[in-house]
Design an enzyme around this catalytic site. Structure first.
Site, short mmCIF file in Angstrom:
data_model
loop_
_atom_site.label_atom_id
_atom_site.label_comp_id
_atom_site.label_asym_id
_atom_site.label_seq_id
_atom_site.Cartn_x
_atom_site.Cartn_y
_atom_site.Cartn_z
N HIS A 128 1.57 -1.05 0.14
CA HIS A 128 0.18 0.16 0.17
C HIS A 128 0.96 1.55 -0.19
CE1 HIS A 128 -4.00 2.54 0.83
NE2 HIS A 128 -2.60 3.26 1.80
N GLU A 129 1.95 1.22 0.61
CA GLU A 129 2.88 1.98 0.89
C GLU A 129 3.52 2.93 -0.01
OE1 GLU A 129 1.94 4.86 3.36
OE2 GLU A 129 0.41 3.37 3.97
N HIS A 132 2.12 4.67 -2.90
CA HIS A 132 1.79 6.71 -2.68
C HIS A 132 3.35 7.11 -2.62
CE1 HIS A 132 -1.72 6.83 -0.43
NE2 HIS A 132 -1.67 6.39 0.86
N HIS A 138 -5.24 7.22 -2.05
CA HIS A 138 -6.37 6.69 -1.85
C HIS A 138 -7.74 6.03 -2.73
CE1 HIS A 138 -5.09 7.01 2.93
NE2 HIS A 138 -5.06 5.95 2.20
#
Lengths: 191, 118
Positions: A128-129, A132, A138
């Site tokens: 997930h990170e 980013h 998101h």
């Protein structure tokens, strides 16, 4: 998928290589370094398989593009961590490369070994990170890895079509990637 | 500079469940017009994640379920694929309590977490 305002991305010639390193002063000791590194290697490989970006562990943390560390409470970036659960991690949009995880979590690489009810899957959070760090914000799609929440003991490491389309619109497609191969791996996993 | 106040309490593994019970008992089915002690925690949560934008004359530290909070919850439910009710129903509270990434969902013009390298 959603981008950060201004649609920032790593502005290097494609195909590009990004290096990552682990802060020698900000690690956890509940997992072995080799287990931590393996979880991150797998997480980076998920993204590398769909875009023409290669991730390599740096020899020198100080010169790494992506700097990974585990921190507790207020760690100087104005976004303090909050103890068990709540906020698990945060990272910055391109081209900052800062990747911070909450050291207070019970990080796990294998739920057969880590039995805690509040254990959090390290690889899932890493996938997930990294999204980013590459420029994705998101996603409202619940099955996407870029959806903002992750339950304790949940594992979510496979990129969804939404994640892939988002990151490919920033960097283009890995020449070896096809959506049909994604479908085949989905079918295989479901079996 | 001083760190901004994060809305959640500092929890440990043993206090997580107690806090979740407290949270459901206190806030479940709160709606516009409700006055619930501790609701300011919810307001801080929604401000932290970008749903409740700072406005002049808006009091984030009171416990009144007002129109801006309802609007924030509507946006939150819509953004995260929940049933859009505008109140703190079970699914919304469950989502609020879920562990999550600290990057705000709705980014304001210059939050620290999407700062570019200069």
């Amino acid at each position: 998928y959603v981008f950060f305002p201004g649609k920032p991305r790593w502005a290097r010639r494609i195909p590009m290589t990004l290096t990552y390193g682990f802060s020698p002063d900000n690690m956890i000791h509940s997992l072995s370094l080799s287990d931590i590194k393996e979880a991150f290697k797998l997480a980076f490989s998920k993204w590398a398989s769909v875009i023409p970006v290669n991730f390599v562990e740096a020899d020198d943390y100080g010169f790494a593009d992506i700097k990974i560390g585990f921190y507790s409470g207020d760690h100087g970036d104005g976004e303090p961590f909050d103890g068990v659960l709540g906020i698990l991690a945060h990272s910055f949009s391109p081209e900052s490369g800062k990747f911070h995880l909450d050291a207070a979590e019970t990080w796990a690489v294998d739920f057969e070994v880590e039995k805690s009810s509040v254990a959090v899957d390290l690889e899932s959070v890493a996938v997930h990170e990294i999204g980013h760090l590459l420029g994705l914000s998101h996603s409202p799609v619940k099955g996407a890895v870029m959806y903002p929440s992750l339950k304790p003991r949940e594992k979510k490491v496979e990129l969804s079509v939404d994640d892939i389309q988002g990151v490919q619109s920033l960097y283009g497609s890995n020449p070896n990637f096809t959506f049909s191969s994604l479908l085949e791996s989905d079918i295989s996993a479901n079996r | 500079r001083p760190a901004p106040e994060f809305p959640w309490k500092q929890l440990t593994e043993t206090t997580v469940n107690n806090y979740h019970h407290y949270f459901y008992n206190r806030f479940l089915n709160s709606r516009r017009g409700s006055h619930v002690s501790g609701l300011s925690e919810i307001k801080r949560y929604f401000r932290y994640f970008g749903y409740l934008t700072p406005q002049a004359h808006y009091n984030i530290s009171d416990d009144i379920f007002d129109a801006p909070l309802e609007s924030a919850i509507l946006h939150y439910q819509s953004k995260l694929g929940l049933q859009v009710t505008g109140k703190l129903d079970f699914d919304t509270l469950t989502q609020v309590l879920s562990p999550r990434c600290g990057v705000p969902d709705k980014l304001q013009p210059s939050p620290t977490l999407h700062a570019t390298k200069n």
